[in-house]
Design an enzyme around this catalytic site. Structure first.
Site: not given
Length: 478
Positions: A82, A174, A290, A319, A324, A340, A434
């Site tokens: 980039c 980008c 995601q 969660f 998903n 959740e 994460c």
């Protein structure tokens, strides 16, 4: 570029000392030691390089600076993909590792995962999983792009902030965004500049969905945050832009996320597919999904294979978000419970389940599944027991981790091994993380207090060229 110096730090200086870079930290800074033993973090330097640097920050036992010269270059150094990446004035701050080979980036993240597990949780996985990798470019299907009309420059800027700055980078392309979106940046700048409301539109949120019946990019949802009502002429300009750019769908956000609505009804719904499981997931552009759909499809498949769910088992998905993992689990298990923290997401997940429940030629009907709302950061042993025993758990928390859940499980383990007449701990837990530091903290609880062993762990390169580390770990009842 010399960065601003925080108050109380030493003034900047450069010297002739050549330092050998020993490693790379998660901020993509080279780590070296000066002759006096002080550790130095050097932006732009890579492991095994010999460099000089310009120091711009110094504390009692460490210093920070920017590389100014390289005498011996790393074999892993590559040309950034980039033009806006780098250490120069105005460089974009969205990526940190474009100067490092993509495979080497994964190795850095794997080492970070192992280091966190050991140093923070005193846990060593019995097996290291092969890293999950995908496309290094054009992978980012979600982004929050800042918008600013810069009167002095006579232009509109759209994109990410400059490196270590509150100013927006002058981004014209980008390469981590889908090619269609990257090509759209300059036309978007012109569009916003033409609006009557150009001073009161601070943000465009991007969310891309699949073309119907495929896993290729189809819908490009652009959520325009506007602080004042838009004029009829501005609304028409948005419509004209959408007509000129295939797949674009405008959404308007006058206030909070709950106010988001389509500019014009009709057109394909925003969704993504998990074809391995015959599942399609509708979502709204402000829902959490995601960033990288290519990796997400592979991640869901690996998680379910690691969990090894059998048709007679009950599974809890903690969660669970939109479902998903929950809906793919429902293609394998006898019964699934998705938990959740958000009532809105529970409603959305329930709707997604009902849409996908009927049998398809490639699979049977989804198993009995329900969703409940629960404050997962305030879990107690009693709440855990109330949700019922499950053979397997899947845990996919936000960056804060699942400390309360792991702590409740640990406390139950102290009470007769966690077993009672109506409850027993899961035989296996697959934890998708994460944040390696909160995973390590929770892993320490699971291994040292809850009666589990960490049988496997590995990284998931969800965010190439960034310092973000996604990972997956497997815990088996010892």
């Amino acid at each position: 570029m010399t960065d601003s110096i925080p108050k109380g730090d030493a003034p900047p200086y450069s010297n002739d000392e050549w330092l050998k870079v020993e490693s790379l930290d998660l901020e993509a800074q080279g780590v070296a030691h000066r002759a006096d033993g002080m550790v130095v973090f050097i932006e732009g330097a890579l492991p095994f390089e010999e460099v000089q640097f310009n120091q711009h920050r110094k504390k009692n036992n460490w210093a920070q600076g920017t590389v100014t010269a390289i005498r011996r270059e790393s074999s892993q150094r590559v040309r950034p993909g980039c033009p806006h990446f780098g250490l120069h004035t105005g460089a974009c701050g969205g990526c940190k590792m474009q100067h490092l080979d993509a495979t080497a980036q994964v190795a850095v993240k794997q080492r970070a995962l192992e280091d966190n597990l050991w140093h923070l949780g005193k846990v060593r996985p019995e097996n290291m999983l092969r890293p999950l990798e995908g496309p290094a470019w054009h992978y980012r299907y979600r982004a929050r792009l800042s918008v600013r009309h810069v009167v002095k420059k006579g232009t509109v800027l759209i994109g990410f902030h400059e490196r270590k700055s509150r100013y927006l980078a002058d981004m014209q392309v980008c390469p981590v965004l889908p090619a269609q979106v990257s090509d759209m940046l300059m036309p978007l700048r012109a569009l916003i500049g033409s609006l009557d409301a150009r001073e009161t539109c601070p943000q465009i949120e991007l969310a891309c969905g699949d073309a119907p019946g495929t896993t290729t990019l189809g819908v490009i949802a652009l959520v325009l945050r506007h602080l004042q009502p838009l004029s009829a002429s501005d609304l028409q300009r948005l419509r004209d832009f959408a007509a000129a750019h295939a797949g674009v769908q405008w959404w308007l956000q006058p206030k909070g996320p709950e106010t988001v609505r389509l500019l014009d009804e009709g057109g394909p719904a925003l969704s993504y597919g998990l074809p391995e499981f015959g599942v399609t997931m509708p979502f709204k552009p402000t829902d959490f999904t995601q960033v990288n759909p290519h990796i997400n499809r592979v991640l869901v498949g690996r998680a379910l294979r690691l969990l090894d769910v059998r048709p007679d088992e009950r599974v809890i998905d903690w969660f669970c978000g939109l479902g998903n993992f929950t809906l793919p689990l429902a293609t394998r298990a006898r019964e699934v419970l998705g938990i959740e923290g958000s009532d809105a997401l529970v409603a959305r997940a329930t709707d997604n389940f009902q849409r996908n429940r009927p049998a398809l030629p490639a699979r049977g009907a989804l198993a009995a599944t329900r969703f409940v709302a629960r404050d997962l950061f305030e879990m107690t042993p009693a709440m855990l027991v109330a949700d019922g025993a499950a053979d397997k758990w899947l845990v996919d928390p936000p960056r804060e981790g699942a400390f309360a859940l792991a702590k409740a499980l640990a406390e139950l383990n102290q009470q007769h091994g966690g077993r009672s007449d109506n409850w027993s701990p899961p035989a296996r837990i697959v934890y998708v993380s994460c944040n390696p530091s909160t995973l390590a903290r929770d892993a320490g609880l699971l291994v040292h207090e809850a009666g589990y062993r960490c049988s496997a762990a590995g990284v998931v390169n969800m965010f190439p060229h960034t310092a973000h580390v996604e990972s997956i770990a497997v815990f088996d009842r010892a």
